[in-house]
Scaffold this active site. Structure first.
Site, short mmCIF file in Angstrom:
data_model
loop_
_atom_site.label_atom_id
_atom_site.label_comp_id
_atom_site.label_asym_id
_atom_site.label_seq_id
_atom_site.Cartn_x
_atom_site.Cartn_y
_atom_site.Cartn_z
N GLU A 1 -2.46 -0.53 8.84
CA GLU A 1 -1.24 -0.03 9.49
C GLU A 1 -1.16 -0.60 10.90
O GLU A 1 -2.17 -0.66 11.61
CB GLU A 1 -1.22 1.51 9.61
CG GLU A 1 -0.83 2.23 8.36
CD GLU A 1 -0.67 3.73 8.58
OE1 GLU A 1 -0.32 4.17 9.70
OE2 GLU A 1 -0.92 4.47 7.61
N TYR B 1 -2.50 1.45 16.49
CA TYR B 1 -1.20 1.57 17.16
C TYR B 1 -1.31 1.47 18.68
O TYR B 1 -0.51 0.84 19.33
CB TYR B 1 -0.53 2.90 16.81
CG TYR B 1 -0.07 2.96 15.39
CD1 TYR B 1 1.20 2.52 15.03
CD2 TYR B 1 -0.90 3.44 14.39
CE1 TYR B 1 1.63 2.55 13.70
CE2 TYR B 1 -0.49 3.48 13.06
CZ TYR B 1 0.78 3.03 12.72
OH TYR B 1 1.19 3.05 11.42
N HIS C 1 -2.39 10.92 1.31
CA HIS C 1 -1.83 10.73 2.65
C HIS C 1 -1.28 12.10 3.10
O HIS C 1 -0.08 12.26 3.30
CB HIS C 1 -0.76 9.64 2.59
CG HIS C 1 -0.40 9.03 3.92
ND1 HIS C 1 -0.50 7.68 4.19
CD2 HIS C 1 0.07 9.59 5.05
CE1 HIS C 1 -0.09 7.44 5.42
NE2 HIS C 1 0.28 8.59 5.98
N ARG D 1 0.86 -1.19 0.00
CA ARG D 1 0.00 0.00 0.00
C ARG D 1 0.90 1.23 0.00
O ARG D 1 1.68 1.43 0.93
CB ARG D 1 -0.90 0.01 1.25
CG ARG D 1 -1.85 1.19 1.28
CD ARG D 1 -2.86 1.07 2.40
NE ARG D 1 -2.34 1.42 3.70
CZ ARG D 1 -2.34 2.65 4.23
NH1 ARG D 1 -2.86 3.66 3.55
NH2 ARG D 1 -1.86 2.87 5.43
N GLU E 1 -6.34 8.10 7.04
CA GLU E 1 -6.53 8.78 8.32
C GLU E 1 -6.98 10.24 8.18
O GLU E 1 -6.26 11.16 8.60
CB GLU E 1 -5.24 8.71 9.15
CG GLU E 1 -4.77 7.30 9.44
CD GLU E 1 -3.48 7.23 10.25
OE1 GLU E 1 -2.88 8.28 10.52
OE2 GLU E 1 -3.08 6.12 10.61
N ASN F 1 -6.16 1.27 11.00
CA ASN F 1 -4.78 1.56 11.42
C ASN F 1 -4.77 1.57 12.93
O ASN F 1 -5.39 2.43 13.56
CB ASN F 1 -4.33 2.93 10.90
CG ASN F 1 -4.24 2.97 9.38
OD1 ASN F 1 -4.47 1.97 8.71
ND2 ASN F 1 -3.90 4.12 8.83
O1 IFM Z 1 3.75 7.53 10.07
C1 IFM Z 1 2.40 7.53 10.38
C2 IFM Z 1 1.56 7.40 9.13
O2 IFM Z 1 1.83 8.41 8.23
C3 IFM Z 1 0.10 7.45 9.47
N1 IFM Z 1 -0.23 6.52 10.52
C4 IFM Z 1 0.59 6.51 11.69
C5 IFM Z 1 2.05 6.38 11.31
C6 IFM Z 1 2.93 6.36 12.57
O3 IFM Z 1 2.77 7.53 13.28
#
Ligand code: IFM
Length: 445
Positions: A352, A295, A121, A77, A166, A293
């Site tokens: 992500e 984290y 992006h 991607r 995002e 995504n």
């Molecule tokens: O690097 C970023 C990405 O551009 C968008 N999602 C989170 C990643 C880590 O912060």
């Protein structure tokens, strides 16, 4: 321990974004983006770094695809840079810019790596920012025009499209907190931007469909975070609910239900009066794929620290942290479950997930990033748990292929499976890259 086997045809991929890796910001007719402007404004980025060269992927793309192939990746991607393709954001198309992605797609397919194109992006052409940026509703039509241009060119080969990555981050971090481009601090502009980004997703979806002859899947990727209350107090619980609404529901409800939670909030209602127009929500709710995504989670308490929302984030004691966030693997499962609770008709995939680690080359030239391997192991196990529970997660894209420009944090936070020496641009596959390759080969953890 028995291996956690993944479904046949599970998509193992990696993700990147144009501004974070390409560099070559002045080459072949590329125009200026809001990130060029922002990163060149003194004091905005750690150490005043910028994406002028980044990981030099614009020149090293073949080598990078060869590395992907060595790792056995099934999918990639990447994002196309709007200012490379339409330097003014609308009108004239820069063929040289488009050619770059044309070659990239051909090489990926030659290597049997499925391209997943993301059209946006965050690198908005500066001339469109000068016309008002995302708070300006006209931007939605410009975006659809650009989507059509890219789809015309790549649509005979690319089957999977993400309109945006995002949108919440660009709206809130770029227009409310001001830590990202375009660096505004204005709640009205934030809510307008977010609505327009979602509407632009709908319009771009239609533009791709009419430009492409073959059947394609079109989606969007969202940053989602499970939100927890710091205590059992009613005030903290209400704070957590507000944050859940302003981070998760504010994007999930329009995309998956065709409703908007801000229509029920008095403050937001005033701020967005006449912004959400008749028919907008139906346009937005067009989705074949939803990219998650994930984290970290958010633990919240009531406080006056953040205006309007009256909340404050708490970092629980005793847990593991990375250079940016709390490490909370269970949140991966909770996030996928949250999406699944909407009973979506579209496909779901993790687009992500990753961790910044202060990696370095050891004496023998190896990068022993055990911490990343542990992070991936624990998070991918939660994806497996979701699948076992009946949530049909189609794939997992690691963030990121290469160490890259981490926005306001510059080059200090390394997310890659491949180490980049930013002085020489030499690439070294990290231990995590080799570990991930083995997971892909065995289709199991
Ligand atoms: O690097 C970023 C990405 O551009 C968008 N999602 C989170 C990643 C880590 O912060």
């Amino acid at each position: 321990m028995t291996a956690l086997k993944f479904p046949e045809n599970f998509i193992w991929g990696v993700a990147t974004s144009a501004y974070q890796i390409e560099g070559a910001v002045k080459e072949d007719g590329r125009g200026t983006s809001i990130w060029d402007t922002f990163s060149h404004t003194p004091g905005k980025i750690r150490n005043n770094e910028n994406g002028d060269v980044a990981a030099d992927h614009y020149h090293r793309w073949k080598e990078d695809i060869a590395l992907m192939s060595e790792m056995g990746l099934k999918a990639y991607r990447f994002s196309t840079a709007w200012p490379r393709i339409q330097p003014a954001g609308t009108g004239k198309v820069n063929k040289k810019g488009l050619d770059f992605y044309d070659r990239l797609v051909d090489e990926l397919l030659r290597r049997k790596i499925e391209p997943y194109v993301c059209l946006f992006h965050w690198d908005m052409p500066q001339p469109l920012q000068d016309k008002g940026g995302w708070p300006n509703r006209d931007t939605c039509a410009y975006f659809a025009e650009y989507a059509g241009v890219v789809a015309e060119c790549l649509g005979d080969r690319v089957k999977f499209w993400f309109t945006e990555n995002e949108p919440w981050v660009l709206a809130f971090i770029g227009h409310f907190l001001g830590n990202h481009a375009p660096g505004k601090k204005d709640i009205g502009a934030t809510l307008k931007s977010l609505h327009h980004l979602l509407l632009a997703h709908g319009l771009a979806t239609e533009a791709i469909r009419s430009a492409v002859k073959q059947p394609v899947k079109i989606g969007i990727t969202l940053n989602l975070h499970p939100v927890y209350s710091a205590t059992d107090s009613e005030k903290d619980k209400a704070a957590a609910e507000r944050v859940d609404m302003f981070i998760n529901r504010i994007v999930l409800d329009p995309l998956l239900k065709g409703t908007s939670p801000i229509q029920g909030s008095t403050v937001a209602k005033i701020l967005t009066a006449r912004v959400i127009q008749d028919g907008d929500l139906e346009k937005i709710r067009q989705l074949d794929m939803l990219g998650v995504n994930y984290y970290t989670r958010a633990v919240m308490k009531h406080s006056n620290k953040v205006p309007v929302l009256n909340v404050e984030q708490v970092q629980p004691v005793g847990n593991d942290y990375s250079g940016m966030w709390e490490i909370y693997p269970e949140g991966m499962y909770q996030t996928l479950k949250k999406v699944w609770d909407y009973k979506p008709t579209c496909e779901i995939m993790v687009t992500e997930n990753g961790i910044p680690v202060p990696d370095g080359l050891d004496f023998d030239g190896r990068v022993r990033d055990e911490r990343r391997i542990r992070y991936l192991q624990s998070h991918i196990a939660q994806v497996h748990r979701a699948i076992e529970d009946g949530i049909p997660v189609k794939g997992y894209f690691h963030w990121s292929l290469l160490d890259n420009f981490e926005w306001e944090l510059g080059y200090g936070q390394r997310f890659g499976l491949v180490y980049v020496d930013f002085k020489t641009q030499q690439r070294t596959v990290k231990d995590s890259g080799r570990w991930f390759a083995k997971v892909i080969e065995e289709n199991a953890l």
